[in-house]
Design a protein around this motif. Structure first.
Motif, mmCIF file in Angstrom:
data_model
loop_
_atom_site.group_PDB
_atom_site.id
_atom_site.type_symbol
_atom_site.label_atom_id
_atom_site.label_comp_id
_atom_site.label_asym_id
_atom_site.label_seq_id
_atom_site.Cartn_x
_atom_site.Cartn_y
_atom_site.Cartn_z
ATOM 1 N N VAL B 36 0.838 -1.201 0.000
ATOM 2 C CA VAL B 36 0.000 0.000 0.000
ATOM 3 C C VAL B 36 0.876 1.256 0.000
ATOM 4 O O VAL B 36 0.632 2.204 -0.750
ATOM 5 C CB VAL B 36 -0.962 -0.016 1.212
ATOM 6 C CG1 VAL B 36 -1.612 1.350 1.405
ATOM 7 C CG2 VAL B 36 -2.036 -1.082 1.010
ATOM 8 N N MET B 39 2.208 1.721 -3.443
ATOM 9 C CA MET B 39 1.174 2.221 -4.357
ATOM 10 C C MET B 39 0.972 3.722 -4.153
ATOM 11 O O MET B 39 0.840 4.481 -5.124
ATOM 12 C CB MET B 39 -0.132 1.446 -4.106
ATOM 13 C CG MET B 39 -1.323 1.917 -4.915
ATOM 14 S SD MET B 39 -2.363 3.021 -3.918
ATOM 15 C CE MET B 39 -2.929 4.156 -5.163
ATOM 16 N N MET B 40 0.960 4.146 -2.901
ATOM 17 C CA MET B 40 0.719 5.564 -2.630
ATOM 18 C C MET B 40 1.899 6.415 -3.098
ATOM 19 O O MET B 40 1.719 7.496 -3.658
ATOM 20 C CB MET B 40 0.422 5.765 -1.140
ATOM 21 C CG MET B 40 -0.906 5.114 -0.725
ATOM 22 S SD MET B 40 -1.296 5.236 1.044
ATOM 23 C CE MET B 40 -1.936 6.918 1.152
ATOM 24 N N THR B 41 3.109 5.910 -2.908
ATOM 25 C CA THR B 41 4.306 6.676 -3.269
ATOM 26 C C THR B 41 4.571 6.658 -4.770
ATOM 27 O O THR B 41 4.805 7.700 -5.381
ATOM 28 C CB THR B 41 5.538 6.069 -2.556
ATOM 29 O OG1 THR B 41 5.276 6.044 -1.160
ATOM 30 C CG2 THR B 41 6.782 6.892 -2.837
ATOM 31 N N TRP B 44 -0.034 6.719 -6.912
ATOM 32 C CA TRP B 44 -0.871 7.916 -6.686
ATOM 33 C C TRP B 44 -0.024 9.196 -6.741
ATOM 34 O O TRP B 44 -0.315 10.120 -7.507
ATOM 35 C CB TRP B 44 -1.608 7.788 -5.356
ATOM 36 C CG TRP B 44 -2.500 8.942 -4.995
ATOM 37 C CD1 TRP B 44 -2.920 9.967 -5.805
ATOM 38 C CD2 TRP B 44 -3.087 9.185 -3.709
ATOM 39 N NE1 TRP B 44 -3.731 10.827 -5.096
ATOM 40 C CE2 TRP B 44 -3.846 10.368 -3.813
ATOM 41 C CE3 TRP B 44 -3.057 8.518 -2.484
ATOM 42 C CZ2 TRP B 44 -4.566 10.897 -2.725
ATOM 43 C CZ3 TRP B 44 -3.774 9.037 -1.408
ATOM 44 C CH2 TRP B 44 -4.518 10.222 -1.534
ATOM 45 N N SER B 45 1.070 9.230 -5.958
ATOM 46 C CA SER B 45 1.868 10.455 -5.879
ATOM 47 C C SER B 45 2.455 10.859 -7.218
ATOM 48 O O SER B 45 2.435 12.023 -7.590
ATOM 49 C CB SER B 45 3.044 10.264 -4.917
ATOM 50 O OG SER B 45 2.609 10.246 -3.597
ATOM 51 N N GLU B 46 3.022 9.891 -7.915
ATOM 52 C CA GLU B 46 3.807 10.231 -9.102
ATOM 53 C C GLU B 46 3.016 10.191 -10.401
ATOM 54 O O GLU B 46 3.254 10.970 -11.311
ATOM 55 C CB GLU B 46 5.014 9.292 -9.205
ATOM 56 C CG GLU B 46 6.096 9.586 -8.158
ATOM 57 C CD GLU B 46 6.713 10.982 -8.333
ATOM 58 O OE1 GLU B 46 6.830 11.446 -9.477
ATOM 59 O OE2 GLU B 46 7.059 11.601 -7.301
ATOM 60 N N VAL B 266 -9.028 1.869 -5.014
ATOM 61 C CA VAL B 266 -7.693 1.396 -5.403
ATOM 62 C C VAL B 266 -6.808 1.062 -4.198
ATOM 63 O O VAL B 266 -6.123 0.039 -4.186
ATOM 64 C CB VAL B 266 -7.007 2.438 -6.314
ATOM 65 C CG1 VAL B 266 -5.590 1.991 -6.659
ATOM 66 C CG2 VAL B 266 -7.825 2.627 -7.586
ATOM 67 N N ILE B 267 -6.832 1.902 -3.174
ATOM 68 C CA ILE B 267 -5.954 1.643 -2.024
ATOM 69 C C ILE B 267 -6.356 0.315 -1.364
ATOM 70 O O ILE B 267 -5.514 -0.532 -1.070
ATOM 71 C CB ILE B 267 -5.999 2.808 -1.015
ATOM 72 C CG1 ILE B 267 -5.551 4.112 -1.703
ATOM 73 C CG2 ILE B 267 -5.120 2.512 0.206
ATOM 74 C CD1 ILE B 267 -5.637 5.352 -0.807
#
Lengths: 395, 395
Positions: B36, B39-41, B44-46, B266-267
């Motif tokens: 997770v 995925m966030m780094t 989502w972030s990029e 998604v998360i």
């Protein structure tokens, strides 16, 4: 005064990117990643099933809802989280229909999200109601005495046109109908005032201007005058008055809690809760003023430097949300060229370039860069390169 | 042979805890937290909005569904993820009803989850159908020629009784009806074979034996013979044949994809996807054999050492899922005392101590410790301490 330099610093924005697509998916608030990791380590891992009580997972849908309430002109205890916007539209419209027995007409407009129209049509077919869809500027005239529910999205996802929520709600009430407002492009973007507009139901998603992450949970608001009268069609255990009594008969919880359905998505709600921290010091009038400044500057800049683009949004900021559209027959390729240069907006068929301005993290430099890049692409014809004409499977 | 020592190592289990409540909430697979965070780094972030294509978020509901398909005897492309189990029950039952025009009866049993009964009742009232509820052992006799849909949970959440899915499905088909099976306490716990049983629809949650985390997304399966005929009532944009065309008219996607509703979480799906890695080397016959060994040993141990407890589950393992219940008039206090000693099961009113055995991480030592601790508490009367009689708000 709201400190928008501080709110901007709360986000991770990729190096070199000017992001004007927060109306599709907001960027990641930096705190969200650590908050989720902590929830997984300290709560799920260590508390296991005990997390429902000890970590407050069970009450999270209401606590997060209270944080959103402030941003949409609603009171504490009036908003609850869960599911997706589509499900919440279904719940709100079906509950409103039941509050108007004998009436069967749902009215909406062609500026609404197709998904809202799909779900209302599905509901109408299932329960024997009728969905009428008119052009956005014909809504007022179409409010007739047979109307049960007026279902509108406040800010049009393509044009940014903002409906007059208070005026249309008053007209609907005069005709004896109820209103359901979709705030997907309003919450976190404009100064929504549900209480002031005397609306009946409202719903919204949280992955756009509220930055909760891809597929973040939706919200639903019920005006207190309806909260204990609204009879849910989707009768889920979490909307039961005593979910853990495991009664055989459904007895709706009091207030908006009856609009809860299944087990709440704790990991996703945790990311959203962290994203809402950014809003703590934000005053809605400041948000609105900054949004108007950004969109006005963008329109003026594009019209001065890009004469081939035609404004596709209301010129009056009072009739506009926080996004701006421009039309061009080669809009798709132009947007691809723009994205390739690091300015990210999006394209909506057939010919609209769409730019969302999120006051929390967009600032004047973003406007200047977007205008300058767009002008250069149009002047040089960069967009004519073949690579910008290939369509991805999903845009 | 499945390596259950390896699957056990894949989980974070709190120090000193014997966890027998995986049928409420599975523990955290260690890989989930990092997956997770990544995925966030990285996504989502990029990638921002680009993640829908580049990171495959858009196809994730089907890809994760394919991983679950193997665990429930379904084929690739037949399972899709999203929403909550309650929503999926609504979708499956409403679709099945539409496939039996002219018939209006939904039959279920009192061993079903109350939530399934609530949602079916809400649906029935909205569309003019009728929900009939009989005792679990009266289901077969109650299958009549007016039946439209047989809606059952395969494994009873209190008793662990397992219905004969193939036999009841055959009986329902003989009567011209369709079946909807809730696999909440089956998927990941027993050797489910939807194809072999010739079932019509199935749904389930993923936060129990599949360990997807609190409120993890649900799944829905449609038999291929119905997949293109089932007409969804919940018409969401993600179930549209071309979601990004933003057509005004709903046109359902082909196959089970039409059972998608709104934007996928998604998360949460990322956490679940990591949790499903643990299943990669697991053979269902091994899972089932281990489950039977664990529950048989537990029943034998408790009956030998705790004569005051009365078995509340079928004695025949062929008629039992992966959980065992025992009754005692002071069941609540006994369970609290047990939890205080580090053996976590749960309590279901009025008097049931419930123990779930998850073959992926429970082993023989857990059985021995649970039996020994339970015997000691009963022998010493530890449970009589006042502190074990206070009820928490949520259990």
């Amino acid at each position: 005064m709201t400190d928008f330099a501080a709110t901007r610093r709360a986000f991770h924005l990729p190096q070199g990117i000017t992001y004007l697509d927060g109306n599709s998916l907001g960027p990641m608030p930096i705190a969200a990643r650590d908050r989720v990791a902590r929830m997984m380590t300290e709560e799920w891992s260590e508390m296991l099933i005990g997390g429902w009580n000890r970590a407050g997972w069970y009450v999270q849908p209401r606590k997060v809802g209270d944080r959103i309430a402030r941003l949409i002109g609603a009171g504490p205890g009036q908003v609850v989280m869960g599911d997706t916007l589509t499900i919440k539209v279904f719940q709100a419209v079906s509950a409103a229909l039941r509050l108007r027995p004998g009436r069967r007409v749902i009215l909406s407009d062609s500026g609404n999200f197709p998904s809202d129209l799909y779900v209302a049509e599905g509901l109408a077919r299932a329960v024997g109601a009728e969905l009428r869809v008119v052009a956005p500027d014909e809504v007022e005239a179409a409010i007739a005495p047979d109307l049960a529910v007026l279902m509108l999205t406040e800010v049009d996802y393509r044009t940014g046109r903002r409906h007059d929520m208070a005026a249309l709600t008053a007209r609907a009430h005069d005709a004896g109908a109820l209103t359901v407002w979709d705030l997907a492009h309003s919450a976190g973007a404009v100064d929504v005032d549900l209480t002031g507009a005397d609306a009946d139901f409202a719903v919204g998603c949280t992955y756009k201007y509220l930055n909760g992450g891809p597929g973040a949970p939706a919200f639903i608001w019920t005006h207190p005058r309806h909260a204990d009268a609204a009879q849910p069609v989707l009768q889920g255990w979490m909307g039961h008055d005593a979910p853990f009594a495991f009664d055989m008969d459904y007895r709706p919880a009091s207030g908006v809690e009856r609009m809860r359905v299944g087990t709440p998505p704790v990991i996703a709600l945790t990311a959203l809760d962290a994203a809402l921290d950014v809003w703590d010091g934000v005053a809605l009038p400041d948000l609105r003023a900054r949004s108007v400044d950004l969109t006005e500057a963008f329109i003026a800049g594009v019209e001065a430097e890009c004469p081939d683009l035609v404004l596709n949004s209301p010129r009056d900021p009072g009739k506009r949300g926080s996004q701006v559209g421009f039309r061009h027959p080669q809009g798709y390729a132009i947007m691809q060229a723009l994205i390739a240069e690091g300015v990210v907006g999006d394209f909506r068929a057939p010919d609209v370039l769409r730019f969302g301005f999120a006051p929390l993290y967009n600032h004047a430099d973003d406007v200047a860069r977007a205008v300058g890049t767009l002008a250069r692409i149009l002047h040089k014809g960069t967009w004519k390169n073949d690579m910008f004409h290939r369509k991805a499977a999903v845009t």
